[in-house]
Scaffold this active site. Structure first.
Site, PDB file in Angstrom:
ATOM      1  N   GLU A   1       0.967  -0.725   0.022  1.00  0.00           N
ATOM      2  CA  GLU A   1      -0.432  -0.006   0.135  1.00  0.00           C
ATOM      3  C   GLU A   1       0.630   1.421   0.115  1.00  0.00           C
ATOM      4  O   GLU A   1       2.150   0.789   0.237  1.00  0.00           O
ATOM      5  CB  GLU A   1      -0.568   0.038   0.931  1.00  0.00           C
ATOM      6  CG  GLU A   1      -0.241  -0.244   2.735  1.00  0.00           C
ATOM      7  CD  GLU A   1      -0.989  -0.426   3.721  1.00  0.00           C
ATOM      8  OE1 GLU A   1      -2.006  -1.261   3.421  1.00  0.00           O
ATOM      9  OE2 GLU A   1      -1.504   0.340   4.847  1.00  0.00           O
TER      10      GLU A   1
ATOM     11  N   HIS B   1      -4.373   3.010   8.452  1.00  0.00           N
ATOM     12  CA  HIS B   1      -2.705   2.785   8.663  1.00  0.00           C
ATOM     13  C   HIS B   1      -2.382   3.886   8.939  1.00  0.00           C
ATOM     14  O   HIS B   1      -1.816   4.500   8.327  1.00  0.00           O
ATOM     15  CB  HIS B   1      -2.090   1.568   8.111  1.00  0.00           C
ATOM     16  CG  HIS B   1      -2.718   0.454   7.694  1.00  0.00           C
ATOM     17  ND1 HIS B   1      -2.809  -0.473   6.705  1.00  0.00           N
ATOM     18  CD2 HIS B   1      -3.779  -0.302   8.859  1.00  0.00           C
ATOM     19  CE1 HIS B   1      -3.575  -1.101   7.000  1.00  0.00           C
ATOM     20  NE2 HIS B   1      -4.373  -0.882   7.974  1.00  0.00           N
TER      21      HIS B   1
END
Lengths: 294, 379
Positions: free
Chosen positions: A212, A250
């Protein structure tokens, strides 16, 4: 075979007496993981569902011969828990806890490298690790994974990992080990650590890597793949359209100063010969094609 | 958590770094009063969470009280890159002989702290890095060892700061490192760090980002949480403890897990739509969380369709389905909803949703099809 953990791995749960620890500890145990002990400084001598509680990791290791530990301790206590586990003598530590300060992570990462170079830390902020059919440490739903290989999975995201396991299972493709390295800025285990282990594992024939935005771990992994990985790799990178400067859930998923974009990561991986899918399903299909070609 | 410049300076001052006296003002009158107390000349500086204030006319020198009044009037309410100025920092003006740059941040690749020091300050460090990279002296600090003074001195020498700035710079950098680590900062930046004609080294601007995960050991950081730039939607989501990022489009997104939520936003774009937000409701996806998420999305006037993308792991499909239905009863939803439910007991979950399907509640088997349907409905 599998990497890092298998059916012989004995695991201590730090925080087994808490709500999360007891819940996932029980699920992991039902899956077949050897959950041999829990720790709590004030509850030594008691048990949780028959699993004995020791005052600390060192005592639990001495009594049970455990080599791994799983941390379900609130964020404030994770730094202490990681060092307690390493000092106590385990060599594999899974820190599931989310919300650990980055300075704590940077500190215990370097402390481990220096004083306990044989210890492999996974996480924090990770779903854990599963070697399907053998051992499941963490919060992954065990039944969504098919055992046996030939695919190894490494991922920064929890749900996308589950998605990958599930799609492979539906295509009747097994997994040797699935490692969730977590979405924090200083992960204890890197993509490269896992790629290296998968490359040497004879049962792993292909590798799926889910990344990511944020940082440069995927670019570094691409470099490593180019030079050291002979097995085919498929990949997916989440966050292609994420706005810069925003943390996407995150702590580590942030594009800052034009760095850490999904595009740059995808280009680096493609240049290293990795097959990159535009969404998780496509990455799964690419892996299915790879497996079918064996 | 981004701090305003003045909060950053107050934060630095707590660690003993020299800053100029100043006061914060929310109105023109407060600005004038601050300047009277400080004594002119002063700087009038817009406080916003973005760079480029000077170019936008947000930083002005005021020689006298009339100037303060004029500048404060112009700057308060000014729009700087979408940030409307709500407060100005009135600071005693400093004489500047030279401008430097200093910062600490985490090098995620090296997994060490990275200090950067340059005698070319006052301009964007990215520009210096591009045009004259040798002008930046870097130091990597092992978090276990910390920064010792000898290394710090070598670093200042490497940056070739003049002799008269040497001691002051070393002192400030040692304190800056202390503020960075003890304060749990993601970034501390002084640009410019100045040398005055009298030979004093001094903090003239401050950029500080603190780690929101460290609040448990910094109770006073709640004050910074309150001054974060959030739009109405983000404020509402933050109050509910949801991981939300506002975007510009018309397809509302609800997903469980940060990766899946990011992926959902991507797929909506891939099929030609525009997502209205990123929203991660976490692993559980129960009725309470789902209702809160739907409420936030429902209050976004741009949303024309909602895409709920759930992968059941330990949470079973039937729990997810019941949670969605219960949440829909609690919130009067104005836009059509498209659901994609996969994972553990997905069939059982879909069976529960099936009898409730209508023009305003649709279900698709795959993420891609669900995205296409949601984008179509949002048109």
């Amino acid at each position: 075979m599998s990497i890092f953990v298998d059916e012989t791995t004995k695991v201590i749960y730090q925080g087994l007496t808490g709500s999360q620890g007891s819940y996932y500890g029980r699920l992991n145990r039902e899956y077949g993981t050897q959950v041999v002990a829990g720790t709590h400084p004030k509850k030594a001598g008691t048990d949780v569902d028959g699993v004995p509680i020791y005052a600390n990791v060192a005592e639990a290791v001495q009594e049970t011969g455990a080599t791994a530990s799983c941390i379900f301790i609130p964020a404030a206590g994770v730094r202490g828990a990681v060092m307690e586990a390493a000092e106590g003598g385990v060599t594999f530590i899974v820190a599931v806890t989310e919300g650990v300060p980055a300075h704590d992570e940077a500190h215990f990462y370097n402390q481990l490298k220096r004083d306990y170079p044989d210890v492999q830390l996974l996480g924090p902020n990770c779903p854990g690790i599963i070697s399907p059919g053998k051992c499941n440490i963490g919060i992954t739903a065990g039944h969504i994974a098919k055992a046996g290989g030939p695919v190894g999975i490494v991922s920064r995201s929890g749900t996308l990992t589950y998605q990958a396991l599930y799609e492979l299972k539906q295509k009747n493709i097994g997994v040797t080990t699935c490692v969730g390295i977590g979405g924090d800025p200083v992960p204890g285990t890197s993509f490269i650590d896992c790629l290296e282990a998968f490359e040497t594992d004879p049962e792993t024939k292909a590798i799926m890597m889910i990344g990511e935005i944020g940082g440069s771990a995927e670019e570094e992994a691409a470099e490593y793949i180019k030079d050291h990985v002979t097995k085919p790799v498929s990949s997916y990178i989440a966050g292609v359209t994420a706005p810069p400067g925003k943390k996407m859930g995150h702590a580590g998923a942030i594009v800052s100063g034009g760095k850490g974009t999904a595009q740059a990561k995808m280009e680096a991986l493609e240049a290293a010969g990795v097959q990159v899918g535009n969404n998780p399903t496509e990455a799964g299909e690419l892996m299915a094609e790879i497996v079918a070609s064996f | 958590m981004d701090l305003f410049e003045y909060q950053g300076k107050q934060f630095f001052a707590e660690y003993g770094m020299p800053t100029s006296p100043g006061q914060i003002a929310f109105t023109v009158e407060e600005a004038v009063q601050a300047a009277e107390e400080l004594g002119t000349p002063v700087m009038v500086k817009a406080q916003v969470h973005t760079g480029g204030r000077g170019k936008a006319g947000g930083v002005k020198f005021a020689a006298n009280i009339e100037d303060v009044r004029e500048h404060a009037t112009n700057i308060l309410g000014l729009d700087i890159k979408g940030h409307v100025v709500g407060r100005v920092w009135i600071e005693k003006a400093s004489d500047i002989a030279e401008e430097y740059y200093a910062s600490f941040t985490l090098d995620r690749s090296a997994k060490k702290h990275l200090g950067m020091l340059s005698k070319e300050g006052g301009v964007e460090i990215e520009t210096v890095a591009e045009e004259n990279p040798e002008a930046i002296a870097k130091i990597w600090v092992d978090p276990v060892d910390g920064l010792n003074e000898e290394e710090c001195k070598e670093w200042v020498k490497a940056a070739a700061l003049p002799d008269q700035a040497f001691d002051g710079a070393v002192d400030i950098l040692m304190k800056l490192y202390e503020a960075y680590t003890s304060g749990d900062a993601d970034l501390v930046e002084i640009n410019p760090l100045i040398l005055t004609p009298e030979g004093n080294v001094h903090v003239l601007d401050a950029k500080v980002t603190l780690d929101g995960n460290s609040i448990f050991r910094h109770e006073d950081y709640a004050q910074y949480d309150e001054t974060q730039t959030r739009d109405e939607r983000e404020t509402a989501a933050h109050a509910k403890g949801l991981q939300y990022v506002g975007l510009e489009g018309s397809v509302g997104v609800i997903a469980n897990g940060a990766g899946l939520a990011m992926s959902t936003v991507d797929v909506i774009n891939q099929v030609g739509g525009k997502p209205a937000n990123f929203l991660d409701i976490g692993g559980g996806a129960n009725a309470d969380v789902m209702a809160g998420a739907l409420e936030v999305i429902n209050n976004d006037p741009n949303v024309k369709a909602i895409f709920i993308n759930i992968f059941g792991g330990i949470t079973r499909g039937e729990e997810v389905a019941n949670g969605i239905l219960e949440a829909m009863q609690r919130v009067a939803i104005e836009s059509p909803i498209v659901i994609r439910l996969d994972g553990t007991n997905a069939d059982e979950g879909r069976a529960i949703l099936e009898p409730n399907l209508s023009d305003s509640l649709l279900m698709e088997a795959t993420m891609l099809d669900a995205a296409k349907t949601a984008v179509e409905l949002a048109r």
